[in-house]
Enzyme design. Structure first.
Site, mmCIF file in Angstrom:
data_model
loop_
_atom_site.group_PDB
_atom_site.id
_atom_site.type_symbol
_atom_site.label_atom_id
_atom_site.label_comp_id
_atom_site.label_asym_id
_atom_site.label_seq_id
_atom_site.Cartn_x
_atom_site.Cartn_y
_atom_site.Cartn_z
ATOM 1 N N TYR A 95 0.807 -1.234 0.000
ATOM 2 C CA TYR A 95 0.000 0.000 0.000
ATOM 3 C C TYR A 95 0.834 1.277 0.000
ATOM 4 O O TYR A 95 0.297 2.360 -0.189
ATOM 5 C CB TYR A 95 -0.998 -0.011 1.165
ATOM 6 C CG TYR A 95 -2.223 -0.830 0.849
ATOM 7 C CD1 TYR A 95 -3.131 -0.406 -0.123
ATOM 8 C CD2 TYR A 95 -2.450 -2.061 1.467
ATOM 9 C CE1 TYR A 95 -4.242 -1.176 -0.445
ATOM 10 C CE2 TYR A 95 -3.560 -2.836 1.149
ATOM 11 C CZ TYR A 95 -4.450 -2.376 0.184
ATOM 12 O OH TYR A 95 -5.538 -3.134 -0.154
ATOM 13 N N GLU A 181 -7.143 -28.159 10.529
ATOM 14 C CA GLU A 181 -7.087 -27.525 9.207
ATOM 15 C C GLU A 181 -7.981 -26.303 9.108
ATOM 16 O O GLU A 181 -7.548 -25.230 8.713
ATOM 17 C CB GLU A 181 -7.493 -28.541 8.117
ATOM 18 C CG GLU A 181 -7.510 -27.932 6.726
ATOM 19 C CD GLU A 181 -8.108 -28.844 5.658
ATOM 20 O OE1 GLU A 181 -8.357 -28.342 4.555
ATOM 21 O OE2 GLU A 181 -8.327 -30.045 5.911
ATOM 22 N N ASP A 234 -9.227 -32.573 6.614
ATOM 23 C CA ASP A 234 -10.227 -33.237 5.777
ATOM 24 C C ASP A 234 -9.565 -34.437 5.095
ATOM 25 O O ASP A 234 -8.363 -34.404 4.796
ATOM 26 C CB ASP A 234 -10.745 -32.287 4.690
ATOM 27 C CG ASP A 234 -11.676 -31.216 5.248
ATOM 28 O OD1 ASP A 234 -12.197 -31.412 6.361
ATOM 29 O OD2 ASP A 234 -11.868 -30.185 4.562
#
Length: 353
Positions: A95, A181, A234
């Site tokens: 920025y 996760e 997962d």
């Protein structure tokens, strides 16, 4: 800090000497994206080979001249920050001149290239990354500015510190760490008061692919407490990929593997073999996409899978079934099955690999 300043001065001196000799100034850095430059070491994970192939960022080539200029610009910003003992996030740097840099990912990539070129860890360059990870459970520590953080007393999770290097007085009676996760699963375990029910423990999430601070923090906790670390992911190629980043590191950050990887990490769940063992309904599973198949095939070829026969077996089960499952699939058995049955049983009876 004097090492950082000297390293930057050497780079600039080379540029000036090239100009004085009417040669084209170039910046030479290791090729971080090539697997041939990476070796797998069981005790460290993926690390760069000592004599790796390099690439040049030339100042006379239309394709690389802009990157050459941006690297010098960011080097000058780092130099000023180190001199004045100030810090900035990667976002602050972007920025400061969005038109010049073009995108945040360009800034991120150049900072990693500079870190690799100078052979200096990013945090020593006075660049902080914005933290997205959370920590909860039986842990307290003091941040660099003297702020005392007590994760045990907090009903909600605490953000992983942005300056991991500066934290001290780490205290914990934890018997293990659980790396989760996803944020949703992490929050669910918090709501179920998992940390208090399951002996003293520390729970961390990188909320998907972990940022550098979360990886540094887990490594610091492991170095400090030397307790087992388990992962809850997962049962899909993406979850396995994330677990491998925690355990063995990533291709792009292999030059900093010694500070980031925790090779002792164990895979607690969700294992592909668990889906059959728990009689999870087929209609609760998700069919593989082509992308899933490609991702899994690429993971199976990686050097570290060969030394993990149990992982290899689980990946073969996943490949054969062509089905994947999110941790939330356990709610099809009962709403609190994960915290009440699955995790306690796994931790008690050694259901990890």
């Amino acid at each position: 800090s004097s090492d950082v300043l000297e390293a930057i001065e050497n780079v600039i001196q080379d540029v000036i000497e090239s100009l004085a000799q009417k040669k084209v100034p170039v910046l030479t850095l290791a090729d971080r994206s090539a697997w041939r430059n990476i070796e797998f070491k069981d005790s460290v994970g993926l690390q760069m080979v000592p004599r790796c192939t390099t690439k040049q960022i030339r100042s006379d080539c239309p394709r690389s001249a802009h990157k050459f200029a941006l690297m010098l610009k960011i080097l000058s910003m780092i130099y000023k920050m180190v001199q004045s003992n100030t810090y900035a996030t990667k976002r602050d740097i972007y920025y400061s001149d969005t038109l010049l840099f073009g995108s945040q990912s360009i800034v991120d990539n150049i900072i990693n290239d500079i870190s690799c070129m100078l052979k200096i860890p990013r945090r020593s360059l006075h660049i902080l990354s914005t933290t997205k990870g959370f920590v909860a459970g039986n842990l307290s520590y003091t941040e660099e500015d003297g702020t005392k953080v007590n994760c045990t007393c907090s009903a909600t999770a605490v953000t992983v510190p942005s300056n991991v290097q500066g934290i001290k007085n780490l205290i914990s009676p934890a018997k293990f760490m659980l790396v989760v996760e996803k944020d949703a699963t992490f929050q669910r375990l918090l709501d179920d008061d998992f940390c208090n029910k399951m002996s003293p423990c520390i729970m961390i999430t990188g909320r998907g692919i972990p940022d550098l601070n979360t990886r540094l923090f887990i490594r610091k906790l492991w170095d400090t407490f030397e307790i087992p670390i388990f992962t809850l992911m997962d049962a899909d190629p993406h979850g396995v990929e994330i677990m491998c980043v925690y355990k063995y590191g990533s291709l792009s950050m292999s030059f900093e593997a010694h500070h980031l990887t925790v090779p002792s990490i164990k895979w607690l769940g969700l294992l592909p073999s668990d889906l059959e063992r728990l009689n999870i309904r087929k209609d609760a599973l998700i069919p593989f996409t082509k992308q899933d198949q490609n991702k899994l095939a690429s993971i199976q070829k990686r050097p570290y899978i060969a030394c993990q026969p149990m992982w290899k077996k689980e990946l073969e089960i996943m490949a054969a079934s062509k089905m994947k499952a999110e941790i939330q699939v356990l709610t099809s058995l009962s709403s609190d099955y994960l915290s009440r049955v699955y995790l306690p049983n796994k931790l008690q009876f050694g259901g990890w690999i």
